[in-house]
Structures are given as C-alpha cells and as structure tokens.
Motif scaffolding. Structure first.
Motif, PDB file in Angstrom:
ATOM      1  N   ASP A   1      -6.076  -1.487  -3.649  1.00 50.45           N
ATOM      2  CA  ASP A   1      -5.255  -0.301  -3.394  1.00 50.45           C
ATOM      3  C   ASP A   1      -3.762  -0.603  -3.412  1.00 50.45           C
ATOM      4  OD1 ASP A   1      -7.331   1.714  -2.896  1.00 50.45           O
ATOM      5  OD2 ASP A   1      -7.833   0.452  -1.172  1.00 50.45           O
TER       6      ASP A   1
ATOM      7  N   ASP B   1      -6.235   5.185   0.364  1.00 49.57           N
ATOM      8  CA  ASP B   1      -7.247   4.673  -0.563  1.00 49.57           C
ATOM      9  C   ASP B   1      -6.986   5.277  -1.945  1.00 49.57           C
ATOM     10  OD1 ASP B   1      -9.505   3.750  -1.839  1.00 49.57           O
ATOM     11  OD2 ASP B   1     -10.839   5.238  -0.940  1.00 49.57           O
TER      12      ASP B   1
ATOM     13  N   ILE C   1     -10.159   0.554   2.306  1.00 52.15           N
ATOM     14  CA  ILE C   1      -8.842   0.020   1.971  1.00 52.15           C
ATOM     15  C   ILE C   1      -9.004  -1.452   1.619  1.00 52.15           C
ATOM     16  CG2 ILE C   1      -6.510  -0.389   2.785  1.00 52.15           C
ATOM     17  CD1 ILE C   1      -7.211   2.544   2.491  1.00 52.15           C
TER      18      ILE C   1
ATOM     19  N   GLU D   1     -12.480   4.310  -3.508  1.00 50.77           N
ATOM     20  CA  GLU D   1     -13.690   3.551  -3.189  1.00 50.77           C
ATOM     21  C   GLU D   1     -14.184   3.795  -1.770  1.00 50.77           C
ATOM     22  OE1 GLU D   1     -12.452  -0.434  -3.922  1.00 50.77           O
ATOM     23  OE2 GLU D   1     -12.839  -0.331  -6.088  1.00 50.77           O
TER      24      GLU D   1
ATOM     25  N   TYR E   1       0.828  -1.207   0.000  1.00 50.52           N
ATOM     26  CA  TYR E   1       0.000   0.000   0.000  1.00 50.52           C
ATOM     27  C   TYR E   1       0.866   1.263   0.000  1.00 50.52           C
ATOM     28  CZ  TYR E   1      -3.757  -3.135   1.563  1.00 50.52           C
ATOM     29  OH  TYR E   1      -4.673  -4.155   1.665  1.00 50.52           O
TER      30      TYR E   1
END
Length: 230
Positions: free
Chosen positions: A123, A112, A119, A116, A102
């Motif tokens: 992502d 994010d 998480i 959306e 991430y």
C-alpha cells in the motif's frame, strides 16, 4: 589499506574495540546513480553610482530536475535522520530520496489502496519530492559615503518535507508495529527567507599604512515565511 582490504569504522564490543576488514570491491557493488539537469541564471547590476552613492542589485534562480537512473536494491529505502523510521526511497525515474509511505485520512489512519483488505507494504506509494525544483535569491547593496546596507532574500519551491516530529508525537504505527510515514505528515516545503541583512560603516582613516577601517554587523536567517508547520 592492507592485504587487499580496507579498514572500516571501528565498533565496540564490551570493553574491546574491533576493526572490521571489508573487501573494497564488495563495497563498490552497492551503488546508485543520479543525474541533475537544469539551468541557472544570475544577474548583477550597478544601478547607480556617483561620488557619494552606490546601489547594486543581484538576482538569480535555478531550475533543477534530479532523477535516479540506476538504483541498487540495497539503496531503495532510507530512514529519517536520527530515527529508525523509513520514509524515503530511491526508485528509477524519480528524484533521489523521494518521500515514501502510506496514503492516510485526516486522522493519520493508513489507507488500503490495493483493496486487499489489509494494510501492507504494497500500500506504500510516493508521497512527495524532498529536493527543490526551483531556487532563487534577490540581493541589494546600498552605500552612502561611509555607510553600507545590504539585504538578501532566498527562496525555494517545488518540494515537500516529512514532518517526522509530528509523526513521532502522534505515535502512529503500521500493522508490524513500526512507525511509517503517511501523507498526513507530508507538507509543502516552499519558503521565502530573509537570508541576510547587514550594516557597515567605514571609519575615516588618517593612518597612512592602513588602507581602510570598516565596522560591520549582520544577521542571518532572520525570518522564514512558509506553510510548513515544523
């Protein structure tokens, strides 16, 4: 091999040890293919030589591009050594074992990137390359009569390291409760290192059947200069 099967590693269940039989063709189906392209250059020079003094210098470097050209779906993710933390991936067109996780802020909070509002695995993205693109060395050897001194420097550049120790220490987890790599724990891995330093002395020898007596002492990896905090 026996009866068309291969014996895999034994596994223990209670007080008994079992051997699992595996179809060799099934084992071969899971395979990924990587390529390495680049060049190497090595130079060795005798800079000075006379009856009592000799000086040699050697240097070299390499440039390497590693790329996954076929990736089996079962080989997509990889874990940190000794940890159940998925932090690398094998994906078409990328170097093998690319760092994967991430993006995060300075506090390590996952971002994010898909917008959306949650998480999720979607992502995750490529965070770095774990294989150096450039490697190099520089060495020198100096001899004066019976004395000898040598030194070699090594270096690498163009890669990143996942600092799993800091990730585990901070205990950061994603929404599924699992630890996952984030950009906070990906650091520049470039380094220069004193790979070896040594001294030696050739003892005067009067024994006819013995050609030479040399005493040497050396040390390896004395000092590494790097921005990597681990």
């Amino acid at each position: 091999a026996f009866h068309g099967y291969i014996i895999a590693h034994p596994f223990e269940n209670g007080n008994k040890i079992y051997y699992q039989k595996v179809d060799p063709y099934q084992m071969m189906k899971r395979a990924s293919i990587v390529t390495n392209r680049g060049f190497e250059l090595d130079v060795n020079a005798l800079c000075l030589k006379n009856n009592s003094l000799e000086w040699r210098v050697s240097a070299g470097g390499a440039y390497n591009v590693n790329q996954v050209v076929y990736a089996d779906s079962g080989d997509f993710t990889g874990r940190a050594v000794g940890r159940n933390i998925y932090c690398t991936c094998n994906s078409l067109g990328l170097p093998v074992s690319s760092l994967y996780g991430y993006n995060s802020d300075s506090d390590g909070n996952y971002l994010d990137v898909t917008g959306e509002g949650v998480i999720s695995e979607a992502d995750k993205t490529i965070l770095g390359n774990s294989i150096p693109k450039y490697t190099a060395y520089l060495g020198t050897t100096l001899r004066y009569k019976g004395l000898m001194f040598n030194l070699q420097l090594d270096g690498a550049a163009g890669f990143q390291i996942a600092n799993i120790n800091n990730l585990v220490k901070d205990g950061k987890t994603d929404t599924s409760g699992l630890m996952a790599l984030s950009s906070k724990y990906v650091e520049d891995g470039d380094f220069i290192r004193i790979g070896q330093i040594g001294i030696g002395w050739t003892i005067p020898n009067r024994i006819k059947w013995l050609s030479e007596i040399t005493v040497q002492a050396s040390a390896r990896n004395l000092l590494t200069l790097s921005k990597y905090s681990g």
